[in-house]
Enzyme design. Sequence first.
Site, short mmCIF file in Angstrom:
data_model
loop_
_atom_site.label_atom_id
_atom_site.label_comp_id
_atom_site.label_asym_id
_atom_site.label_seq_id
_atom_site.Cartn_x
_atom_site.Cartn_y
_atom_site.Cartn_z
N ASP A 26 0.86 -1.32 -0.02
CA ASP A 26 0.07 -0.24 -0.10
C ASP A 26 0.81 1.38 -0.03
OD1 ASP A 26 1.01 -0.07 2.50
OD2 ASP A 26 -0.88 -0.03 3.68
N ASP B 248 4.41 -0.60 11.16
CA ASP B 248 4.08 0.86 10.69
C ASP B 248 3.46 1.29 12.10
OD1 ASP B 248 2.62 2.15 8.08
OD2 ASP B 248 1.84 2.62 9.80
N ARG C 34 0.42 13.43 9.30
CA ARG C 34 1.73 13.86 9.66
C ARG C 34 2.00 15.01 8.58
NH1 ARG C 34 4.66 8.30 10.89
NH2 ARG C 34 4.06 8.30 13.02
N SER D 154 7.42 7.76 12.02
CA SER D 154 7.33 6.40 11.63
C SER D 154 8.06 5.41 12.14
CB SER D 154 8.01 6.31 10.11
OG SER D 154 7.75 5.12 9.41
N ARG E 146 9.72 3.28 10.67
CA ARG E 146 10.66 2.82 9.71
C ARG E 146 12.26 2.52 10.35
NH1 ARG E 146 10.64 8.35 6.70
NH2 ARG E 146 8.39 7.87 6.81
#
Length: 644
Positions: free
Chosen positions: A67, A122, A382, A536, A538
Amino acid sequence: MTAKALTLTEKILHEHLVTGEMKKGAPIGIRIDQTLTQDATGTMAYLQLEAMGVDQVKTELSVSYVDHNTLQSGFENADDHKYLQTVAKKHGVFFSRPGNGICHQVHLERFGRPGATLLGSDSHTPTGGGIGMLAIGAGGLDVACAMAGEPFMLNMPRVVEVRLTGALQKGVSAKDVILKVLSMLTVKGGVGKVIEYTGDGVKTLSVPERATITNMGAELGATTSVFPSDEVTRDFLRREGREDVFRALAADAGAVYDERYDIDLAALEPLIALPHMPDVVKTVREVAGQPIDQVAIGSCTNSSYRDIMTVASILDGKRVAPNVSLVLSPGSRQVLSMVAEAGGLAKILAAGARLLECTCGPCIGMGQSPVTNAWSLRTFNRNFKGRSGTLSANVCLVSPETAAASAIRGVITDPREADFDLPAEPQAFLVDDSMIYAPEREHPESVEVVQGPNIRPLPENTPLAAAIEKEVVIKVGDNITTDHIMPAGAKVLPYRSNIEKISEFVFRDVQEGFKAHCQKAGGGIIVAGENYGQGSSREHAALAPMYLGIKAVLAKSFARIHAANLVNFGIVPLLFDEAADYESIAEGDVLFFDFSALAPDAPVRVENRTKKRSFSTHHALSALDIEMLKAGGKLNYIKNKQQS
């Protein structure tokens, strides 16, 4: 003896407790029922799962979503998607193909269940809290370990009660509720905490509205946010054809919370987060009339059927202002199909909007970057500087109502001035799971996992040395986000599975030539202010610096997920004892660390050899964290464990 009254958070944690004691701040391990990954973080997570030698995932359910990186401008993203589909099929993971929708929206619709634990790679995984789950964002390696059957480790959080009363007035939405919470707690006010919503106002909010609120709990820095599971939840699941997973859940009467805040929903008015942080909140009235250039509606925060049909009603029979570009990214194929069937999509397109894919899209910087010096209103979560892809843009966060009303007038507009009808909830959702593929159960060994040339082996770290002497290669201030450390966007995301290449982008918009600086210095140390690594989940924001030789980060405070990611990849997160010690360090200073006696609760002495002064630091590392650091990170630690 009377049993202690528990919060909803404590109930779910107690049911899933594997190790530790539920004492505030103490390390605990919990069993994870479900996991989710998305393609920007998932490729690395499954490479890590394979590296552990796991044949089949051990969770109740794991889903791989595509996505984020759907803008296939080269072979890299497409190759990642092929890898994700084949590795999921082989190892027992469901696969949601591109176009099916955003992971958080689809998981809420099709897989979430009250009382379950969900770990996702996520940071907006807490969206699942809208359905009564304990849904937590984490780095990909932590998610891979959960899929391997390992407990998820965290510190027992404090629980904050946000008590809702009354009901929202027309033109005010769930987005305004969470913006109000952000104005009260700030972007670092939720660190180490779970936000639990209670009160009579809860029953006035639908599951998608609740999910908007829990989704943006990530912007508070919270571990997660959660609503009770009640008759509203049951009705949502019934309309999704999943009433069988319903379970009523709420805090016990008399449960004791660590903090409490009260919000009267009826007293709220439309709010807006101004550049460049989600907690820079004002009323829409205060900034009404500001000309705008772009409006983006959708993302995992505000792309439900209710959100988009409300937008359709506001836009019905009107035209988008000539100075405004309006784009729409629906949250899922289910939402898009139902909005089209109800006539809402035709109204939106007739108004002059552009339809994007059912993906994260502009929210993660994948297309639709605004013009230079733009004012962009977005229903996203964000508005960090540069995240849109345009460094000079002024990005604001608003509700779908404010976004649509403003798009028509071409200036920021209070949606209570608009003439529109609130949509009726459908009696049943349009269920079509044909784009979700089940894994191969009978002969998984027959599945070939396909890896393209951009998917590179995981970089390996070395064990932590007893002493380190390194240069401070960068010094940054407060609220440095993972977007600052490792930018997102169409130019960067294709290299998520190629750490050597993506390392070129570390601190791209903060310090020119950061990679070359690290290479010349032989690695180094990062010095930072408050809330370092917010945003995030990440893990690339830790993994790529590790590849560049970063050995430690000295900060005033850390965001939860990033601190865990640093440990996972063998980078020591240390905390200043005194603000003056932060002020005394300059870029280029050489720091010496003695890690020979690294232990829980033990201080670490740091010597600034350039300034010829020393100071003490502390940390929040557990015994397990220290063992992982000494091994050179979590993956090394697991491999060592398997070999012993």
